[in-house]
Design a protein around this motif. Structure first.
Motif, PDB file in Angstrom:
ATOM      1  N   UNK A  12      -3.578  42.698  -5.118  1.00  0.00           N
ATOM      2  CA  UNK A  12      -2.879  43.249  -3.945  1.00  0.00           C
ATOM      3  C   UNK A  12      -1.386  43.608  -4.393  1.00  0.00           C
ATOM      4  N   UNK A  13      -0.668  43.025  -5.119  1.00  0.00           N
ATOM      5  CA  UNK A  13       0.399  43.512  -5.662  1.00  0.00           C
ATOM      6  C   UNK A  13       0.451  44.781  -6.422  1.00  0.00           C
ATOM      7  N   UNK A  14      -0.852  44.959  -7.126  1.00  0.00           N
ATOM      8  CA  UNK A  14      -0.931  46.131  -7.842  1.00  0.00           C
ATOM      9  C   UNK A  14      -1.438  47.461  -6.826  1.00  0.00           C
ATOM     10  N   UNK A  15      -1.686  47.032  -5.688  1.00  0.00           N
ATOM     11  CA  UNK A  15      -1.914  48.106  -4.679  1.00  0.00           C
ATOM     12  C   UNK A  15      -0.872  48.417  -3.990  1.00  0.00           C
ATOM     13  N   UNK A  16       0.334  47.759  -4.095  1.00  0.00           N
ATOM     14  CA  UNK A  16       1.479  48.319  -3.250  1.00  0.00           C
ATOM     15  C   UNK A  16       2.329  49.047  -4.266  1.00  0.00           C
ATOM     16  N   UNK A  17       3.096  49.989  -3.441  1.00  0.00           N
ATOM     17  CA  UNK A  17       4.155  50.802  -4.090  1.00  0.00           C
ATOM     18  C   UNK A  17       5.444  50.468  -4.060  1.00  0.00           C
ATOM     19  N   UNK A  18       6.231  50.416  -5.032  1.00  0.00           N
ATOM     20  CA  UNK A  18       7.390  49.896  -5.175  1.00  0.00           C
ATOM     21  C   UNK A  18       8.441  50.728  -4.217  1.00  0.00           C
ATOM     22  N   UNK A  19       9.239  50.124  -3.161  1.00  0.00           N
ATOM     23  CA  UNK A  19      10.195  50.749  -2.329  1.00  0.00           C
ATOM     24  C   UNK A  19      11.445  50.597  -3.123  1.00  0.00           C
ATOM     25  N   UNK A  20      12.389  51.622  -3.652  1.00  0.00           N
ATOM     26  CA  UNK A  20      13.306  51.355  -4.374  1.00  0.00           C
ATOM     27  C   UNK A  20      14.735  51.306  -3.720  1.00  0.00           C
ATOM     28  N   UNK A  21      14.655  51.852  -2.521  1.00  0.00           N
ATOM     29  CA  UNK A  21      15.748  52.009  -1.771  1.00  0.00           C
ATOM     30  C   UNK A  21      15.711  51.579  -0.346  1.00  0.00           C
ATOM     31  N   UNK A  22      15.308  50.376  -0.111  1.00  0.00           N
ATOM     32  CA  UNK A  22      15.457  49.694   1.428  1.00  0.00           C
ATOM     33  C   UNK A  22      16.578  49.626   1.913  1.00  0.00           C
ATOM     34  N   UNK A  33       3.863  51.220   2.482  1.00  0.00           N
ATOM     35  CA  UNK A  33       3.274  51.297   1.430  1.00  0.00           C
ATOM     36  C   UNK A  33       3.765  50.207   0.464  1.00  0.00           C
ATOM     37  N   UNK A  34       4.839  49.717   0.682  1.00  0.00           N
ATOM     38  CA  UNK A  34       5.319  48.623  -0.206  1.00  0.00           C
ATOM     39  C   UNK A  34       5.020  47.299   0.130  1.00  0.00           C
ATOM     40  N   UNK A  35       4.061  47.164   1.097  1.00  0.00           N
ATOM     41  CA  UNK A  35       3.577  45.792   1.651  1.00  0.00           C
ATOM     42  C   UNK A  35       2.155  45.710   1.746  1.00  0.00           C
ATOM     43  N   UNK A  36       1.633  44.605   1.540  1.00  0.00           N
ATOM     44  CA  UNK A  36       0.098  44.415   1.831  1.00  0.00           C
ATOM     45  C   UNK A  36      -0.330  43.256   2.628  1.00  0.00           C
ATOM     46  N   UNK A  37      -1.223  43.127   3.187  1.00  0.00           N
ATOM     47  CA  UNK A  37      -1.729  41.922   4.115  1.00  0.00           C
ATOM     48  C   UNK A  37      -2.696  41.264   2.821  1.00  0.00           C
ATOM     49  N   UNK A  38      -2.548  39.944   2.800  1.00  0.00           N
ATOM     50  CA  UNK A  38      -3.403  39.344   1.910  1.00  0.00           C
ATOM     51  C   UNK A  38      -4.784  38.796   2.554  1.00  0.00           C
ATOM     52  N   UNK A  39      -4.128  38.168   3.887  1.00  0.00           N
ATOM     53  CA  UNK A  39      -5.044  37.401   4.736  1.00  0.00           C
ATOM     54  C   UNK A  39      -4.365  37.288   6.191  1.00  0.00           C
TER      55      UNK A  39
END
Length: 129
Positions: A12-22, A33-39
């Protein structure tokens, strides 16, 4: 009844894109794109995120949030009795953010987090008063 199955946090971490300047002004669409739902979990979910910068203030009215740092560091600020309380967290550490406590993240060098987050979540750009 839903079927229980293993979840790969790393996939799941591999599927998100780093957000460099939040920033507190980053929109949900920009941050998605920087977050994903595991469950799904109880009245919320289990999430991962990968970002650097500063988040907006948030709070959860339905329960405590558990924040676990997978990689990197962050300073987690809680708004308690009219004051910001900063807590430094590094990989392998977690913090339970009590129900209804406004909080935010500062992670200038980047952080990967996993959180058990009840919903709904309230957001605000300005510091609570």
């Amino acid at each position: 009844m839903p079927k229980a199955q293993p979840i790969s946090v790393q996939e799941m971490l591999d599927s998100v894109r780093f957000l460099p300047d939040r920033t507190p002004h980053t929109t949900d669409k920009e941050a998605a794109p920087a977050f994903a739902t595991l469950s799904d979990y109880r009245d919320g979910g289990l999430f991962v995120g990968h970002f650097a910068g500063n988040s907006e203030w948030e709070r959860h009215s339905q329960g405590d949030e558990i924040v676990y740092v997978l990689d990197g560091t962050t300073r987690l600020f809680l708004w308690v009795e009219g004051e910001e309380q900063g807590h430094d967290l590094k990989a392998g550490e977690l913090m339970v953010v009590p129900q209804n406590i406004w909080h935010r993240f500062e992670a200038p060098d980047g952080v990967k987090i996993m959180a058990v987050t009840p919903q709904p979540t309230d957001h605000r750009v300005d510091r609570p008063e």
